[in-house]
Design an enzyme around this catalytic site. Structure first.
Site, PDB file in Angstrom:
ATOM      1  N   ASP A  31     158.263 -21.672  11.988  1.00 16.02           N
ATOM      2  CA  ASP A  31     158.954 -20.415  11.658  1.00 16.02           C
ATOM      3  C   ASP A  31     158.226 -19.131  12.070  1.00 16.02           C
ATOM      4  OD1 ASP A  31     159.939 -22.489  10.152  1.00 16.02           O
ATOM      5  OD2 ASP A  31     159.718 -21.498   8.240  1.00 16.02           O
ATOM      6  N   GLN A  47     154.188 -19.774  11.655  1.00 13.92           N
ATOM      7  CA  GLN A  47     153.604 -20.989  11.088  1.00 13.92           C
ATOM      8  C   GLN A  47     152.870 -21.725  12.204  1.00 13.92           C
ATOM      9  OE1 GLN A  47     154.417 -22.593   7.539  1.00 13.92           O
ATOM     10  NE2 GLN A  47     153.829 -20.454   7.703  1.00 13.92           N
ATOM     11  N   TRP A  55     153.062 -30.726  13.012  1.00 10.84           N
ATOM     12  CA  TRP A  55     153.037 -29.889  11.815  1.00 10.84           C
ATOM     13  C   TRP A  55     151.865 -30.275  10.897  1.00 10.84           C
ATOM     14  CZ3 TRP A  55     153.385 -30.352   6.483  1.00 10.84           C
ATOM     15  CH2 TRP A  55     153.659 -29.172   5.788  1.00 10.84           C
ATOM     16  N   GLU A 208     166.140 -22.456   2.844  1.00  9.98           N
ATOM     17  CA  GLU A 208     164.828 -21.978   3.283  1.00  9.98           C
ATOM     18  C   GLU A 208     164.978 -20.590   3.923  1.00  9.98           C
ATOM     19  OE1 GLU A 208     162.350 -25.979   4.192  1.00  9.98           O
ATOM     20  OE2 GLU A 208     163.617 -25.399   5.850  1.00  9.98           O
TER      21      GLU A 208
HETATM   22  C1  FRU Z   1     161.131 -23.861   7.311  1.00 10.85           C
HETATM   23  C2  FRU Z   1     159.971 -24.273   6.433  1.00 10.85           C
HETATM   24  C3  FRU Z   1     159.747 -23.278   5.312  1.00 10.85           C
HETATM   25  C4  FRU Z   1     158.302 -23.476   4.984  1.00 10.85           C
HETATM   26  C5  FRU Z   1     157.694 -23.743   6.341  1.00 10.85           C
HETATM   27  C6  FRU Z   1     156.531 -24.684   6.331  1.00 10.85           C
HETATM   28  O1  FRU Z   1     161.100 -24.400   8.587  1.00 10.85           O
HETATM   29  O2  FRU Z   1     160.174 -25.579   5.934  1.00 10.85           O
HETATM   30  O3  FRU Z   1     160.615 -23.442   4.211  1.00 10.85           O
HETATM   31  O4  FRU Z   1     157.738 -22.358   4.359  1.00 10.85           O
HETATM   32  O5  FRU Z   1     158.735 -24.288   7.141  1.00 10.85           O
HETATM   33  O6  FRU Z   1     155.937 -24.761   7.575  1.00 10.85           O
END
Ligand code: FRU
Length: 481
Positions: A31, A47, A55, A208
């Protein structure tokens, strides 16, 4: 007039690095976070995994740009506290012009970043950090969290907006499948106002990345509150997608105008989009950027040397048709400095040779017929867009487009709301591994990732396509370098 562009001789692919979309070499990103504009620069936080291309271990990466095309990568802005409140999940940032937080002084507006911390025991709380050097470096607030967890597992992604009528900050935080609104005078202590979501919108997955903001419709002068909510899964074409609501916000409650479900982008790969704070003309248009992927397969896309890119930054504005409002979403980027060549192609009987990065622009006739655009390569892989004005929809078929694992082999459908008797304007932006399609200046849009085993170097067009600039047969092709 030049009709054919020489494409590179194809070779088996090892990498699909975008040419004009934001990504980070050697890293995973998802994000966009903390978007604000100051000193002529757009700050983009995101992120990021500092250690890997999948991830994990979420930090906030950082980059800046003046034109949304050239990005300067900066050091990691906010570091995870794995043994403390946790990893740094998504959120926003604002320029605190009046120094309501007290972190700055009269001459130096602090930048305040608001985000979720996700601990090793999976507790999610809302924290803040502030910058006194224009966003270059951040200090963690020493009394975090500013909002503790209320006993809800998924409680995250705070986004703050200034509510001018009462001179207070409003924060939206998603909680399960709804959103909680809070208010504050100083960004440090927050009072809960209300909840929104039950019985409204799509609920196929967790909510989200909310973003609530006012927008004035240029044509009617009316101010409308827009609420963006990303949802995963439950998107219209599988996996993650972003829905939006239009309504009123009175400083306490958000009241949508209706119960219609609206999607920001019908493609599979436009997620978690939020808008920049403090941009010029923010009352009439907001600039959004989104993560160009989908949680269905985000960790499994080919190319381990980077993973995750952003969409093109897009201007959001309100369009009024009849009595209805639509959130229009169109690239905010001018490619003038990157334009290598521009040609009008009128002979559409033979395939057009295309490079890796370019855009095409054309108009579909008023006749309610079906046009197709088919991209192919030397391995006979293909990607097809069917622009079907007979049944008012667009289909994007990547079932034979190379990489097809993990639910990637899909056909995305996008309904079209067209005005009787009017031409349909189409703008398509193609990069190494993506296609972004905009109908009628962004009244509808569709974003798809593609990972063909060799470049899609031929484009075949069938249908009555005319050049949007001149109304003669054919299309306008702009090579981006
Ligand atoms: C959305 C999400 C958010 C969270 C982040 C974690 O893609 O799941 O809700 O804060 O990614 O990386």
């Amino acid at each position: 007039m030049q009709h054919q562009i020489q494409a590179n001789i194809s070779s088996p692919r090892k990498t699909w690095k975008p040419k004009y979309h934001f990504f980070k070499e050697g890293h995973w990103l998802n994000d966009p976070n903390g978007l604000f504009f100051a000193d002529n620069k757009y700050h983009l936080f995101f992120q990021m995994n500092p250690d890997d291309t999948i991830w994990g271990n979420m930090h906030w990466g950082h980059a800046i740009s003046e034109d949304f095309i050239s990005w300067q990568h900066l050091p990691t802005a906010i570091h995870a506290e794995p043994d403390g409140l946790g990893y740094i999940f998504s959120g926003g940032a604002i320029v605190d012009h009046q120094n309501s937080s007290g972190f700055g002084d009269e001459n130096h507006a602090p930048i305040v970043a608001t985000f979720t911390q996700h601990s090793k025991s999976e507790e999610q709380v809302q924290s803040i950090a502030y910058s006194l050097d224009g966003g270059e470096s951040f200090n963690m607030f020493e009394h975090n969290p500013v909002i503790p967890n209320p006993g809800i597992k998924d409680f995250r992604d705070p986004k703050v907006v200034w509510f001018e009528a009462e001179e207070v900050w409003i924060k939206s935080v998603v909680a399960g499948q709804c959103v909680h609104f809070y208010r504050s005078d100083n960004l440090l202590s927050w009072t809960k106002l209300s909840e929104f979501g039950e019985d409204y919108g799509a609920h196929g997955g967790v909510w989200e990345c909310p973003d609530l903001f006012p927008l004035v419709c240029e044509e009617s002068g009316k101010e409308i509150w827009v609420l963006l909510i990303s949802i995963n899964p439950g998107g219209p074409n599988g996996g993650s997608a972003t829905q939006y609501f239009l309504g009123d916000f009175d400083g306490r409650n958000f009241k949508p105008f209706d119960k219609q479900i609206r999607w920001l982008d019908y493609g599979t790969d436009c997620y978690a989009g939020i808008t920049w704070d403090n941009t010029p003309n923010i009352k009439h248009e907001r600039i959004l950027i989104a993560w160009m992927s989908n949680w269905l397969y985000a960790n499994d896309t080919p190319d381990n040397s980077w993973r995750g890119a952003m969409t093109l930054p897009r201007k959001l504005s309100l369009l009024k048709t009849d009595e209805k409002f639509v959130l229009r979403c169109f690239p905010a980027v001018s490619f003038t400095s990157k334009l290598k060549n521009e040609v009008n192609i009128s002979d559409l009987k033979k395939p057009i040779s295309v490079p890796e990065a370019y855009s095409i622009h054309f108009t579909l006739g008023k006749n309610k017929d079906v046009s197709t655009l088919t991209w192919t390569n030397d391995l006979n892989e293909q990607f097809t867009l069917t622009l079907d004005l007979a049944s008012n929809q667009i289909l994007a078929d990547r079932t034979k487009a190379g990489f097809i694992e993990k639910g990637f082999a899909s056909v995305a459908a996008m309904p079209l709301e067209l005005i009787e008797g009017e031409n349909v304007k189409i703008d398509i932006f193609v990069d190494t591994c993506s296609v972004e399609l905009f109908v009628n200046n962004g009244a509808s849009c569709l974003t798809m990732l593609l990972f063909p085993s060799l470049d899609f170097n031929r484009l075949t067009v069938n249908g009555s396509v005319s050049n949007s600039n001149s109304n003669i047969d054919g299309l306008n092709l702009r090579i981006i370098d």
